[in-house]
Write a protein that holds these residues in place. Structure first.
Motif, PDB file in Angstrom:
ATOM      1  N   TYR A  25       0.812  -1.215   0.000  1.00 27.13           N
ATOM      2  CA  TYR A  25       0.000   0.000   0.000  1.00 27.13           C
ATOM      3  C   TYR A  25       0.849   1.271   0.000  1.00 27.13           C
ATOM      4  CZ  TYR A  25      -3.419   3.447   1.700  1.00 27.13           C
ATOM      5  OH  TYR A  25      -4.228   4.557   1.854  1.00 27.13           O
ATOM      6  N   THR A  26       0.399   2.257  -0.777  1.00 28.91           N
ATOM      7  CA  THR A  26       0.965   3.609  -0.729  1.00 28.91           C
ATOM      8  C   THR A  26      -0.164   4.576  -0.420  1.00 28.91           C
ATOM      9  OG1 THR A  26       2.750   3.107  -2.282  1.00 28.91           O
ATOM     10  CG2 THR A  26       2.136   5.420  -2.033  1.00 28.91           C
ATOM     11  N   PRO A  27      -0.045   5.362   0.661  1.00 31.70           N
ATOM     12  CA  PRO A  27      -1.160   6.189   1.126  1.00 31.70           C
ATOM     13  C   PRO A  27      -1.522   7.347   0.186  1.00 31.70           C
ATOM     14  CG  PRO A  27       0.493   5.891   2.856  1.00 31.70           C
ATOM     15  CD  PRO A  27       1.105   5.406   1.575  1.00 31.70           C
ATOM     16  N   PHE A  28      -2.707   7.871   0.435  1.00 30.20           N
ATOM     17  CA  PHE A  28      -3.239   9.027  -0.278  1.00 30.20           C
ATOM     18  C   PHE A  28      -2.257  10.201  -0.194  1.00 30.20           C
ATOM     19  CE2 PHE A  28      -6.229  12.769  -0.241  1.00 30.20           C
ATOM     20  CZ  PHE A  28      -6.717  12.615  -1.535  1.00 30.20           C
ATOM     21  N   ARG A  29      -2.085  10.879  -1.328  1.00 32.73           N
ATOM     22  CA  ARG A  29      -1.227  12.055  -1.447  1.00 32.73           C
ATOM     23  C   ARG A  29       0.225  11.767  -1.038  1.00 32.73           C
ATOM     24  NH1 ARG A  29      -3.831  17.929  -1.076  1.00 32.73           N
ATOM     25  NH2 ARG A  29      -2.143  18.120  -2.595  1.00 32.73           N
ATOM     26  N   THR A  30       0.789  10.697  -1.627  1.00 32.01           N
ATOM     27  CA  THR A  30       2.207  10.388  -1.449  1.00 32.01           C
ATOM     28  C   THR A  30       2.986  10.697  -2.722  1.00 32.01           C
ATOM     29  OG1 THR A  30       1.795   8.645   0.190  1.00 32.01           O
ATOM     30  CG2 THR A  30       3.879   8.533  -1.008  1.00 32.01           C
ATOM     31  N   GLU A  31       2.484  10.242  -3.862  1.00 33.73           N
ATOM     32  CA  GLU A  31       3.198  10.406  -5.127  1.00 33.73           C
ATOM     33  C   GLU A  31       2.990  11.811  -5.685  1.00 33.73           C
ATOM     34  OE1 GLU A  31       3.972   7.152  -8.323  1.00 33.73           O
ATOM     35  OE2 GLU A  31       2.143   8.180  -8.932  1.00 33.73           O
ATOM     36  N   VAL A  32       4.027  12.321  -6.319  1.00 32.69           N
ATOM     37  CA  VAL A  32       3.948  13.643  -6.937  1.00 32.69           C
ATOM     38  C   VAL A  32       4.525  13.547  -8.346  1.00 32.69           C
ATOM     39  CG1 VAL A  32       6.190  14.346  -5.958  1.00 32.69           C
ATOM     40  CG2 VAL A  32       4.554  16.097  -6.690  1.00 32.69           C
ATOM     41  N   ALA A  33       3.856  14.157  -9.305  1.00 37.28           N
ATOM     42  CA  ALA A  33       4.375  14.170 -10.670  1.00 37.28           C
ATOM     43  C   ALA A  33       5.703  14.923 -10.710  1.00 37.28           C
ATOM     44  CB  ALA A  33       3.363  14.824 -11.609  1.00 37.28           C
ATOM     45  N   LYS A  34       6.607  14.449 -11.565  1.00 35.30           N
ATOM     46  CA  LYS A  34       7.914  15.089 -11.697  1.00 35.30           C
ATOM     47  C   LYS A  34       7.751  16.580 -11.990  1.00 35.30           C
ATOM     48  CE  LYS A  34      12.146  14.914 -14.494  1.00 35.30           C
ATOM     49  NZ  LYS A  34      12.833  14.232 -15.621  1.00 35.30           N
ATOM     50  N   GLY A  35       8.378  17.410 -11.161  1.00 39.54           N
ATOM     51  CA  GLY A  35       8.329  18.850 -11.357  1.00 39.54           C
ATOM     52  C   GLY A  35       7.109  19.534 -10.763  1.00 39.54           C
ATOM     53  N   ALA A  36       6.155  18.737 -10.211  1.00 46.42           N
ATOM     54  CA  ALA A  36       4.946  19.331  -9.638  1.00 46.42           C
ATOM     55  C   ALA A  36       5.175  19.695  -8.177  1.00 46.42           C
ATOM     56  CB  ALA A  36       3.778  18.357  -9.760  1.00 46.42           C
ATOM     57  N   THR A  37       4.317  20.545  -7.643  1.00 44.75           N
ATOM     58  CA  THR A  37       4.413  20.940  -6.240  1.00 44.75           C
ATOM     59  C   THR A  37       3.317  20.311  -5.386  1.00 44.75           C
ATOM     60  OG1 THR A  37       3.139  22.942  -6.727  1.00 44.75           O
ATOM     61  CG2 THR A  37       5.530  23.130  -6.781  1.00 44.75           C
ATOM     62  N   GLU A  38       2.192  19.948  -6.005  1.00 42.80           N
ATOM     63  CA  GLU A  38       1.072  19.345  -5.288  1.00 42.80           C
ATOM     64  C   GLU A  38       1.085  17.837  -5.468  1.00 42.80           C
ATOM     65  OE1 GLU A  38      -1.162  20.607  -3.336  1.00 42.80           O
ATOM     66  OE2 GLU A  38      -1.118  22.766  -3.678  1.00 42.80           O
ATOM     67  N   LYS A  39       0.922  17.088  -4.390  1.00 45.98           N
ATOM     68  CA  LYS A  39       0.870  15.623  -4.464  1.00 45.98           C
ATOM     69  C   LYS A  39      -0.475  15.168  -5.019  1.00 45.98           C
ATOM     70  CE  LYS A  39       4.268  14.907  -0.812  1.00 45.98           C
ATOM     71  NZ  LYS A  39       4.565  14.306   0.507  1.00 45.98           N
ATOM     72  N   ASP A  40      -0.431  14.019  -5.706  1.00 43.49           N
ATOM     73  CA  ASP A  40      -1.619  13.511  -6.384  1.00 43.49           C
ATOM     74  C   ASP A  40      -2.712  13.084  -5.405  1.00 43.49           C
ATOM     75  OD1 ASP A  40      -0.364  13.891  -8.796  1.00 43.49           O
ATOM     76  OD2 ASP A  40       0.113  11.781  -9.124  1.00 43.49           O
ATOM     77  N   LEU A  41      -3.960  13.209  -5.858  1.00 41.23           N
ATOM     78  CA  LEU A  41      -5.124  12.836  -5.049  1.00 41.23           C
ATOM     79  C   LEU A  41      -5.466  11.365  -5.292  1.00 41.23           C
ATOM     80  CD1 LEU A  41      -7.318  16.019  -5.693  1.00 41.23           C
ATOM     81  CD2 LEU A  41      -5.735  15.596  -3.801  1.00 41.23           C
ATOM     82  N   LYS A  42      -4.580  10.476  -4.832  1.00 41.07           N
ATOM     83  CA  LYS A  42      -4.765   9.046  -5.086  1.00 41.07           C
ATOM     84  C   LYS A  42      -4.050   8.235  -4.016  1.00 41.07           C
ATOM     85  CE  LYS A  42      -0.752   8.716  -8.153  1.00 41.07           C
ATOM     86  NZ  LYS A  42      -0.285   8.879  -9.530  1.00 41.07           N
ATOM     87  N   GLU A  43      -4.474   6.975  -3.892  1.00 37.51           N
ATOM     88  CA  GLU A  43      -3.804   5.962  -3.097  1.00 37.51           C
ATOM     89  C   GLU A  43      -3.723   4.722  -3.970  1.00 37.51           C
ATOM     90  OE1 GLU A  43      -6.159   4.709   0.304  1.00 37.51           O
ATOM     91  OE2 GLU A  43      -8.038   4.946  -0.810  1.00 37.51           O
ATOM     92  N   PHE A  44      -2.754   3.828  -3.687  1.00 36.81           N
ATOM     93  CA  PHE A  44      -2.643   2.665  -4.565  1.00 36.81           C
ATOM     94  C   PHE A  44      -1.999   1.481  -3.868  1.00 36.81           C
ATOM     95  CE2 PHE A  44       0.820   5.663  -5.643  1.00 36.81           C
ATOM     96  CZ  PHE A  44       1.963   4.875  -5.502  1.00 36.81           C
ATOM     97  N   TRP A  45      -2.105   0.331  -4.535  1.00 36.84           N
ATOM     98  CA  TRP A  45      -1.545  -0.939  -4.077  1.00 36.84           C
ATOM     99  C   TRP A  45      -0.723  -1.524  -5.213  1.00 36.84           C
ATOM    100  CZ3 TRP A  45      -1.910  -3.754   0.540  1.00 36.84           C
ATOM    101  CH2 TRP A  45      -1.442  -5.069   0.483  1.00 36.84           C
ATOM    102  N   HIS A  46       0.465  -2.030  -4.910  1.00 43.02           N
ATOM    103  CA  HIS A  46       1.342  -2.602  -5.925  1.00 43.02           C
ATOM    104  C   HIS A  46       1.532  -4.106  -5.742  1.00 43.02           C
ATOM    105  CE1 HIS A  46       3.712   1.142  -7.538  1.00 43.02           C
ATOM    106  NE2 HIS A  46       2.520   1.007  -8.063  1.00 43.02           N
ATOM    107  N   ILE A  47       1.440  -4.812  -6.856  1.00 43.97           N
ATOM    108  CA  ILE A  47       1.714  -6.247  -6.917  1.00 43.97           C
ATOM    109  C   ILE A  47       2.821  -6.455  -7.942  1.00 43.97           C
ATOM    110  CG2 ILE A  47       0.771  -8.517  -7.535  1.00 43.97           C
ATOM    111  CD1 ILE A  47      -2.039  -6.969  -6.845  1.00 43.97           C
ATOM    112  N   GLY A  48       3.857  -7.181  -7.554  1.00 46.11           N
ATOM    113  CA  GLY A  48       4.969  -7.423  -8.456  1.00 46.11           C
ATOM    114  C   GLY A  48       5.110  -8.883  -8.815  1.00 46.11           C
ATOM    115  N   ARG A  49       6.233  -9.209  -9.426  1.00 48.63           N
ATOM    116  CA  ARG A  49       6.487 -10.565  -9.888  1.00 48.63           C
ATOM    117  C   ARG A  49       6.987 -11.440  -8.744  1.00 48.63           C
ATOM    118  NH1 ARG A  49       6.877 -12.040 -14.807  1.00 48.63           N
ATOM    119  NH2 ARG A  49       7.249  -9.891 -15.530  1.00 48.63           N
ATOM    120  N   ASP A  50       6.505 -12.660  -8.699  1.00 50.92           N
ATOM    121  CA  ASP A  50       7.049 -13.664  -7.790  1.00 50.92           C
ATOM    122  C   ASP A  50       8.243 -14.315  -8.474  1.00 50.92           C
ATOM    123  OD1 ASP A  50       5.163 -13.361  -5.675  1.00 50.92           O
ATOM    124  OD2 ASP A  50       3.687 -14.454  -6.860  1.00 50.92           O
ATOM    125  N   LEU A  51       9.431 -14.033  -7.972  1.00 49.22           N
ATOM    126  CA  LEU A  51      10.650 -14.547  -8.592  1.00 49.22           C
ATOM    127  C   LEU A  51      10.896 -16.010  -8.227  1.00 49.22           C
ATOM    128  CD1 LEU A  51      13.037 -11.525  -7.967  1.00 49.22           C
ATOM    129  CD2 LEU A  51      12.224 -12.329 -10.200  1.00 49.22           C
TER     130      LEU A  51
END
Length: 311
Positions: A76-102
């Motif tokens: 999990y990554t919480p709401f308003r963590t990620e910011v677009a490159k060069g932007a000053t305001e953090k995005d209005l989103k939260e998300f979950w990441h699933i990767g590869r099982d090696l």
């Protein structure tokens, strides 16, 4: 807002002529749309249901799956963590990441942490493991078409993406509250990876920046997948295939009271892949922009710092 006139191609009925069609769409827009993509629609519906269930959990429950030292790589990554490159305001989103099982003992384990799974949602792991596999397969088919269009063997990308660091993201954009200021759901950005395969763009908001500098609405038909070029493929092809700036704008009126969900699959190279510009993409008119060599993981880590996921 003008509509991006992106053709909708079929992975099933147009397979024999897909390469030039998708290549032309990417050169024009940096984007393509694909129907008949082969991903099980029942599996997709189940995935949407589980996505909504997860993001409806209390914040303190979701935060159990947040590891700030991983740069959002898994869980999990919480709401308003990620910011677009060069932007000053953090995005209005939260998300979950699933990767590869090696595989056991993989030399790539140092760059790809193991998955984490929420205990609160029945069937979450099984559903998204299957969906990841289907995204992976469809992505490889799209890359094969791209390879042929570039004058490469259809299997050129196979070793480059074997055990690649691809990530499936479950995205939730909550209702837009008053007082958001200049923040939007996803600020103008380019993706880091090779290509992105996106489900869930039927809900309005996704826009690409046209070559004339105007924002264009991306509106796929029901069931179609949106695909866009990322910076890694732009670099590899010496900008023959452009990584196009895009964003998710805030809804207006009544739609501002509703959540938006989407599911991008960021198809990545192997972590130890070394970038060398494709000779087929170098010419007198387009000299090599990237004579220096860098691994895919080094490139990724640089970009994660730029978007606020790593310090």
């Amino acid at each position: 807002m003008d509509l991006a006139e992106i053709p909708v191609l079929s992975l099933e009925t147009e397979r024999d002529r897909l390469s030039p069609l998708i290549g032309d769409s990417f050169r024009t827009f940096g984007f393509a749309m694909i129907r008949d993509h082969g991903i099980d629609p029942d599996l997709i519906e189940r995935a949407w249901d589980l996505t909504r269930q997860f993001f409806a959990l209390p914040v303190e429950t979701k935060m159990k799956y947040f590891n700030p030292g991983q740069g959002g790589a898994r869980g999990y990554t919480p709401f308003r963590t990620e910011v677009a490159k060069g932007a000053t305001e953090k995005d209005l989103k939260e998300f979950w990441h699933i990767g590869r099982d090696l595989p056991e003992g993989s030399t790539l384990a140092g760059t790809m942490p193991p998955n984490v799974w929420p205990e609160e949602i029945d069937g979450f792991r099984e559903t998204f493991t299957r969906l990841y596999e289907q995204f992976d397969k469809t992505g490889a088919e799209i890359l094969a078409a791209i390879a042929v269009d570039l004058g490469l063997d259809a299997h050129w990308f196979d070793p480059a993406i074997e055990d690649g660091n691809s990530v499936m993201r479950l995205l939730h954009y909550p209702p837009v509250a008053e007082g958001a200021g200049g923040a939007i759901r996803a600020g103008a950005h380019e993706d880091i990876n090779l290509i992105t395969l996106l489900l869930g763009a039927q809900e309005a908001g996704l826009e690409l920046l046209g070559k004339n500098g105007q924002w264009l609405t991306v509106a796929p038909p029901e069931g179609a997948m949106v695909i866009n070029i990322g910076d890694m493929l732009q670099r590899l092809t010496n900008h023959v295939l452009p990584s196009t700036t895009h964003r998710v704008r805030n809804p207006s009126g009544d739609r501002a009271r509703y959540s938006r969900y989407s599911m991008p699959f960021f198809l990545h190279l192997r972590s130890d892949f070394r970038f060398e510009t494709l000779p087929e993409c170098i010419s007198a008119d387009n000299p090599d922009r990237y004579p220096e060599s860098i691994t895919a993981d080094d490139y990724l880590q640089e970009r994660l710092k730029e978007i606020g996921l790593k310090s």
